[in-house]
Design an enzyme around this catalytic site. Structure first.
Site, PDB file in Angstrom:
ATOM      1  N   ARG A  75      14.033 -22.700   3.826  1.00 17.06           N
ATOM      2  CA  ARG A  75      13.625 -21.966   5.032  1.00 17.06           C
ATOM      3  C   ARG A  75      12.469 -21.077   4.622  1.00 17.06           C
ATOM      4  NH1 ARG A  75      17.691 -17.739   7.342  1.00 17.06           N
ATOM      5  NH2 ARG A  75      16.132 -16.308   6.511  1.00 17.06           N
ATOM      6  N   HIS A 107      14.822 -16.054   9.511  1.00 18.09           N
ATOM      7  CA  HIS A 107      15.614 -16.884  10.421  1.00 18.09           C
ATOM      8  C   HIS A 107      14.876 -17.158  11.735  1.00 18.09           C
ATOM      9  CE1 HIS A 107      18.997 -18.416  12.727  1.00 18.09           C
ATOM     10  NE2 HIS A 107      18.751 -17.498  13.635  1.00 18.09           N
ATOM     11  N   TYR A 126      17.940  -9.405   2.452  1.00 17.87           N
ATOM     12  CA  TYR A 126      18.905 -10.337   1.876  1.00 17.87           C
ATOM     13  C   TYR A 126      18.293 -11.474   1.055  1.00 17.87           C
ATOM     14  CZ  TYR A 126      17.690 -13.185   5.974  1.00 17.87           C
ATOM     15  OH  TYR A 126      17.012 -13.912   6.910  1.00 17.87           O
TER      16      TYR A 126
END
Ligand SMILES: Cc1ncc(C[n+]2csc(CCOP(=O)(O)OP(=O)(O)O)c2C)c(N)n1
Length: 331
Positions: free
Chosen positions: A248, A252, A261
């Site tokens: 990714r 998100h 994170y």
């Protein structure tokens, strides 16, 4: 199980170049969506960057308009290969009346396109798997050889729908192919907090179906595993679970900040493995693509996306009168 990787150069140059063009086209469109978001012209973007190789390889093994597709929000590249256009996607992003997905009424990335059998989905993750199981059953009942394709992220495999759909598909040996696009995180939650198996594909054993892991940064390997799963399904040999290991490359969504994170080193490592650049290098090494060709491919895609953006921006918003259309019937 070791990931399946590309078994070599058994695909002809034209097919490899088509794959590359599809990957670049999706990337250029995705990047443009982020620009529109950051300029305040598009409300929300969720990205396929890092998933292109898997999606392009998988989509090229399907029959558009014949097979049933129950995708998830990251499947921009998949839907483009199947036949949706940058214009279709930008009309949806900008919520225009001409948006073929929903007439500008769904959130962006809720794909649905009837002529291509792309089944519209809801926002709760993994619900599309039940749609796919139903489509696979319908295909079987009608005596057709269409397969049902569905995809989701690894975090979404924690949902009951995932288990129910796989169990049902296995019990009835349905022509359903499930692709888990594993990018390591469900928003900020790592796989270790979602599942207690090393790989998602390990779960296939519990349902009684093949579980295949593939290097999802490699479009050729993705194409091969999908071609095999499709052939099995069309022969009546039942469902397959495929886990594509992808990256990714963005947070998100456009509303997320991944810094709390994900270390910057981890992000840099993923970017160094960028599947578009990696495939470009492979094709250049094999003499299939020259640096000049690669630039030309990108320029062509930019021109197409420029045109699509202009058309989408000049296209009217839905009228307030149509607010209730297709909500509860056509009232
Ligand atoms: C049932 C449900 N729970 C929570 C959400 C909010 N949500 C949207 S996307 C997402 C993360 C899904 O992660 P994953 O399945 O790994 O896919 P990825 O976004 O990483 O590709 C969550 C929790 C939702 N849409 N539906």
């Amino acid at each position: 199980m070791r990931p399946e990787t590309s078994p070599g150069s058994d695909l002809d140059a034209e097919l490899l170049l088509t794959m590359y063009r599809h990957m670049v086209r999706a990337r250029v469109l995705d990047e443009r969506m982020w620009v529109l978001n950051r300029q305040g012209r598009a409300p929300f973007v969720i990205s396929c960057q890092g998933h292109e190789a898997a999606q392009v390889g998988m989509a090229m093994a399907l029959r558009p308009g014949h097979d049933w597709i129950a995708p998830y929000y990251r499947d921009l590249a998949l839907t483009l290969v199947l036949g949706m256009t940058p214009r279709d996607h930008l009309l949806a992003l900008l919520a225009r009346a001409a948006d073929p997905n929903s007439g500008g009424r769904q959130m962006p990335a809720h794909y649905g396109y009837r002529p291509l059998n792309i089944i519209t989905g809801g926002s709760p993750v993994a619900t599309q798997m039940l749609h796919a199981a139903g489509a696979a059953l319908a295909s079987r009942v009608r005596g057709e050889d269409a397969v049902a394709y569905t995809s989701l992220g690894e975090g979404s495999t924690s949902e009951g729908d995932f288990h129910e759909a796989l169990n049902f598909a296995a019990v009835h040996q349905l022509p359903m192919i499930t692709v888990v696009e594993n990018n390591g995180f469900a928003i900020s939650v790592p796989w270790s907090k979602q599942g207690h198996t090393k790989d998602v594909a390990d779960r296939a054993l519990g349902y009684g179906m093949p579980g295949v892991i593939v290097d999802g940064l490699d479009p050729v390997a993705s194409y091969h595993v999908m071609t095999e799963a499709v052939a099995r399904a069309r022969r009546g040999e039942g469902p397959t679970l495929i886990e594509a290991k992808v990256a990714r490359l963005t947070p998100h969504s456009s509303d997320d900040d991944d810094r709390p994170y994900k270390t910057r080193e981890a992000v840099a490592e993923e970017k160094a493995q960028d599947c578009v650049l990696r495939f470009r290098r492979v094709l250049e090494e094999r003499g299939v693509l020259s640096p000049g060709d690669a630039e030309e491919v990108r320029a062509e895609c930019m021109r197409e996306v420029d045109r699509a953006q202009e058309e989408a921006e000049n296209s009217p918003l839905p009228s307030p009168d149509s607010l209730h259309l297709h909500v509860y019937g056509d009232q």
